[in-house]
Motif scaffolding. Structure first.
Motif, short mmCIF file in Angstrom:
data_model
loop_
_atom_site.label_atom_id
_atom_site.label_comp_id
_atom_site.label_asym_id
_atom_site.label_seq_id
_atom_site.Cartn_x
_atom_site.Cartn_y
_atom_site.Cartn_z
N UNK A 207 0.90 -1.12 0.01
CA UNK A 207 0.00 -0.08 -0.11
C UNK A 207 1.01 1.11 0.06
N UNK A 208 2.48 1.27 -0.40
CA UNK A 208 2.73 2.52 -1.07
C UNK A 208 1.66 3.51 -1.42
N UNK A 209 2.49 5.00 -1.52
CA UNK A 209 1.65 6.20 -1.99
C UNK A 209 1.78 6.69 -2.46
N UNK A 210 0.81 7.08 -3.75
CA UNK A 210 1.75 8.22 -4.59
C UNK A 210 1.38 9.93 -4.17
N UNK A 216 -1.69 1.39 -4.93
CA UNK A 216 -1.28 0.31 -6.30
C UNK A 216 -2.70 -0.34 -6.46
N UNK A 217 -3.10 -0.83 -5.54
CA UNK A 217 -4.15 -1.97 -5.19
C UNK A 217 -5.45 -0.66 -6.12
N UNK A 231 -3.88 -10.33 -7.28
CA UNK A 231 -2.61 -10.60 -6.58
C UNK A 231 -2.22 -10.17 -5.57
N UNK A 232 -2.58 -8.31 -5.79
CA UNK A 232 -1.82 -7.75 -4.77
C UNK A 232 -2.44 -8.13 -3.30
N UNK A 233 -2.84 -8.33 -2.86
CA UNK A 233 -4.39 -8.83 -1.69
C UNK A 233 -3.67 -10.54 -1.51
N UNK A 234 -3.36 -11.06 -2.26
CA UNK A 234 -2.76 -12.27 -1.83
C UNK A 234 -1.59 -12.51 -1.39
N UNK A 235 -0.89 -11.63 -2.89
CA UNK A 235 1.01 -11.86 -2.82
C UNK A 235 1.29 -10.52 -1.37
N UNK A 236 0.91 -9.28 -1.57
CA UNK A 236 1.74 -8.18 -1.23
C UNK A 236 -0.02 -7.30 0.40
#
Length: 370
Positions: A207-210, A216-217, A231-236
């Motif tokens: 959940x890095x933010x601009x 990214x999610x 993918x972002x939920x499962x691996x990040x």
């Protein structure tokens, strides 16, 4: 800028690769006059050398440089060199030739793009290798703060990214001027294989933010890339209810861009509250869909249990948002969904926003005066 039949003929011969005819046109005993030697074509001010590089004619490049003495470092009005052209079009032989003739490997065109950055917009790994092996710096950034790794992430080239990580292991650790990472960019553009690679090989924080607070999610959801969101939920360990700088969740951003499948995914599979509100404005996803006039998204939200009577921080319903945006079809659906019998203050305020004839007709159809 060169004019006349002869310069146009020379340009056509270069573009089409007719070396023998070009030689006949420029007889050995004839010398190009200064205007032809430094001739500029089109608004960008390209030379014959730019065109030869762009079209991938190595033999014509050789002739122009070695016989006619043209400068490999000549630049057009955007400061683009022939090497930029050859790299951006994936012409490995032309790239190698220009480098052998002394072309500057990290020359900058307008917006501070290097030939390596241009090469990373394509999948031609041989061109990228040729530039790196001649000393191109993968860590240089353009005016937007993007390096070549960021560019390759946007284009969806995992094999290019793997090579860049091999020759420059820290190239992944970069942010643009607005703090967007390559992971943001790959998620936004739906590059599933790249996102998978970045999650495996790079150390981006979840959940890095601009600068706008976008994760990214959120990028994946608002652009309809549900597979990447999974993918972002499962691996990040992405958070499906994280909020941006205004307090909007992925649900709200999906409503703005009419991503119905993503909305269904968030609400039915992840249990996100369909009536969740934006922190700062107290808007719901239904407000956003109504303002944009996304009829099908409004229907999707209503089917999922969106509250048609929900008010924002200024006591405005989704109907107000539809009327303010002059969205007749959206207003019709909302009125049919239960706002026709709304309290007087709601109906009055909505009617005051009606301006377009087709929207006035909607209210008349419902026997509501405007």
């Amino acid at each position: 800028m060169v004019e006349g039949e002869r310069p146009r003929k020379l340009l056509r011969l270069v573009q089409e690769g007719w070396l023998e005819t070009l030689r006949d046109e420029l007889r050995p005993d004839e010398v190009l006059d200064p205007e032809e030697r430094s001739g500029r074509y089109g608004r960008s001010g390209d030379t014959l050398l730019h065109h030869a590089a762009r079209y991938g004619h190595r033999d014509i490049l050789t002739y122009l440089v070695e016989v006619l003495g043209m400068d490999v470092e000549v630049f057009n009005r955007d400061y683009k060199r022939p090497l930029h052209e050859a790299a951006s079009m994936g012409h490995e032989e032309c790239v190698s030739y220009l480098l052998e003739r002394g072309a500057s490997v990290d020359c900058l065109k307008k917006a501070d793009w290097t030939p390596l950055m241009m090469a990373c917009t394509r999948r031609n790994l041989e061109v990228i290798k040729a530039l790196v092996e001649h000393g191109a710096n993968p860590l240089l950034k353009n005016k937007d703060g993007w390096n070549c790794f960021h560019i390759a992430s946007r284009e969806g080239h995992p094999e290019v990214l793997q090579y860049l990580l091999a020759v420059s292991p820290s190239s992944w650790d970069t942010e643009s001027m607005i703090k967007r990472t390559p992971l943001h960019t790959a998620a936004m553009h739906g590059c599933f294989d790249v996102v998978e690679l970045l999650l495996e090989r790079c150390q981006y924080k979840p959940d890095s933010r601009d600068k706008c607070g976008v994760t990214p999610f959120m990028d994946a959801i608002q652009n309809g890339h549900v597979n990447i969101a999974r993918l972002l939920l499962e691996k990040h360990q992405a958070c499906p209810t994280a909020v941006d700088a205004l307090g909007a969740q992925p649900l709200h951003r999906a409503a703005v861009t009419a991503q119905d499948e993503a909305i269904q995914f968030l609400v039915t599979e992840l249990g996100v509250d369909v009536n969740a509100r934006v922190t700062a404005l107290q808007l719901t996803a239904l407000h956003y869909a109504a303002k944009e006039g996304h009829v099908h998204t409004i229907q999707t939200l209503l089917a999922l249990g969106a509250d048609v009577q929900a008010k924002d921080g200024k006591n405005r319903s989704a109907l107000h948002a539809a009327c303010a945006g002059q969205q007749a079809a959206a207003a019709r659906i909302l009125l049919r969904a239960g706002l026709k019998d709304a309290p007087d203050d709601t109906g009055t305020l909505a009617r005051q926003l009606v301006k377009k004839p087709d929207l006035i007709q909607v209210f008349q159809e419902m026997n509501i005066s405007t």
